[in-house]
Design a protein around this motif. Structure first.
Motif, PDB file in Angstrom:
ATOM      1  N   GLU A 155       0.832  -1.207   0.000  1.00 14.68           N
ATOM      2  CA  GLU A 155       0.000   0.000   0.000  1.00 14.68           C
ATOM      3  C   GLU A 155       0.867   1.258   0.000  1.00 14.68           C
ATOM      4  O   GLU A 155       0.583   2.221  -0.719  1.00 14.68           O
ATOM      5  N   GLN A 156       1.918   1.232   0.803  1.00 14.55           N
ATOM      6  CA  GLN A 156       2.809   2.390   0.879  1.00 14.55           C
ATOM      7  C   GLN A 156       3.512   2.603  -0.466  1.00 14.55           C
ATOM      8  O   GLN A 156       3.637   3.737  -0.936  1.00 14.55           O
ATOM      9  N   PHE A 157       3.954   1.524  -1.089  1.00 16.11           N
ATOM     10  CA  PHE A 157       4.613   1.627  -2.388  1.00 16.11           C
ATOM     11  C   PHE A 157       3.653   2.197  -3.427  1.00 16.11           C
ATOM     12  O   PHE A 157       4.010   3.131  -4.172  1.00 16.11           O
ATOM     13  N   LEU A 158       2.441   1.672  -3.494  1.00 15.80           N
ATOM     14  CA  LEU A 158       1.466   2.175  -4.469  1.00 15.80           C
ATOM     15  C   LEU A 158       1.128   3.638  -4.196  1.00 15.80           C
ATOM     16  O   LEU A 158       0.978   4.433  -5.133  1.00 15.80           O
ATOM     17  N   ARG A 159       1.014   3.987  -2.945  1.00 10.23           N
ATOM     18  CA  ARG A 159       0.717   5.372  -2.606  1.00 10.23           C
ATOM     19  C   ARG A 159       1.849   6.289  -3.059  1.00 10.23           C
ATOM     20  O   ARG A 159       1.616   7.388  -3.591  1.00 10.23           O
ATOM     21  N   THR A 160       3.087   5.848  -2.886  1.00  8.77           N
ATOM     22  CA  THR A 160       4.243   6.636  -3.330  1.00  8.77           C
ATOM     23  C   THR A 160       4.229   6.793  -4.847  1.00  8.77           C
ATOM     24  O   THR A 160       4.476   7.887  -5.374  1.00  8.77           O
ATOM     25  N   VAL A 161       3.955   5.708  -5.568  1.00  8.60           N
ATOM     26  CA  VAL A 161       3.881   5.763  -7.034  1.00  8.60           C
ATOM     27  C   VAL A 161       2.792   6.736  -7.467  1.00  8.60           C
ATOM     28  O   VAL A 161       3.000   7.590  -8.340  1.00  8.60           O
ATOM     29  N   ILE A 162       1.627   6.636  -6.859  1.00  4.42           N
ATOM     30  CA  ILE A 162       0.503   7.508  -7.219  1.00  4.42           C
ATOM     31  C   ILE A 162       0.822   8.966  -6.892  1.00  4.42           C
ATOM     32  O   ILE A 162       0.577   9.869  -7.698  1.00  4.42           O
ATOM     33  N   ASN A 182      -4.084  11.986  -5.660  1.00  6.18           N
ATOM     34  CA  ASN A 182      -2.645  12.091  -5.528  1.00  6.18           C
ATOM     35  C   ASN A 182      -2.238  13.532  -5.271  1.00  6.18           C
ATOM     36  O   ASN A 182      -3.089  14.429  -5.215  1.00  6.18           O
ATOM     37  N   GLU A 183      -0.960  13.743  -5.081  1.00  5.88           N
ATOM     38  CA  GLU A 183      -0.444  15.078  -4.740  1.00  5.88           C
ATOM     39  C   GLU A 183      -0.784  16.090  -5.826  1.00  5.88           C
ATOM     40  O   GLU A 183      -1.066  17.250  -5.530  1.00  5.88           O
ATOM     41  N   ALA A 184      -0.765  15.683  -7.093  1.00  4.27           N
ATOM     42  CA  ALA A 184      -1.062  16.621  -8.196  1.00  4.27           C
ATOM     43  C   ALA A 184      -2.494  17.151  -8.107  1.00  4.27           C
ATOM     44  O   ALA A 184      -2.735  18.321  -8.380  1.00  4.27           O
TER      45      ALA A 184
END
Length: 187
Positions: A155-162, A182-184
């Motif tokens: 989950e953390q990895f996917l969140r970072t990618v997103i 996401n951040e954008a």
């Protein structure tokens, strides 16, 4: 005189026969009771073998927290010997100390998870006030904890990618509420 002996002989024989029948019934009852006692003893022995062959730790402790019984799995996992008194709170240390007296006197049950060496265990504790001790029943939950950790990492990895993708990424539910952005999108 001879006729009197002949008349008394059947009465004597009847009394002897009734006595023998009573003796046979009493003997039969004793044999049945002995067989029932052997069956109950065998059943008790079979029941007593449960903790011996249980691959998970089972502990019994008194009001002071001193372990008074442990199955072989518990002795191996915690490296304990019953000849050397060990306190429960000295081997299960991931939480605030357990209150053995309160647990026993209340007769309550509780459950806690512990990290022991490379393994994780969930212990169910049961106070038994009428007997003055409590028991702890452990279950190895290592594979569950490893799976949970892997899921968190994914989950953390996917969140970072997103979050690092410059494109706008979002998810809405059926009521058009954002459930993921996401951040954008957030900027």
């Amino acid at each position: 005189h001879n006729d009197q002996e002949i008349n008394q002989l059947p009465i004597f024989a009847v009394i002897l026969l009734v006595s023998l029948i009573g003796l046979v019934f009493a003997l039969g009852k004793l044999i049945f009771q002995a067989a029932e006692r052997r069956r109950l003893e065998e059943e008790a022995l079979q029941f007593a073998l449960f903790p011996l062959y249980n691959p998970f730790p089972l502990l019994r402790f008194d009001r002071s927290g001193t372990i008074i019984m442990a199955n072989p799995a518990a002795m191996e996992i915690f490296d304990i010997k019953l000849e050397n008194p060990v306190n429960l709170n000295s081997i299960l240390t991931d939480h605030n100390p357990l209150d053995p007296t309160g647990l026993i006197d209340s007769g309550q049950a509780c459950a806690r998870e512990y990290h022991v060496g490379e393994r994780y265990f969930k212990f169910a504790f049961q106070g038994i006030s009428s007997l003055g001790f409590a028991q702890a029943y452990g279950s190895d939950i290592t594979s569950l904890k490893v799976t949970e950790e892997n899921l968190r990492n994914s989950e953390q990895f996917l969140r970072t990618v997103i979050d690092t993708d410059p494109n706008l990424i979002f998810v809405k539910d059926r009521q058009s509420r954002f459930s993921l952005v996401n951040e954008a999108v957030a900027k």
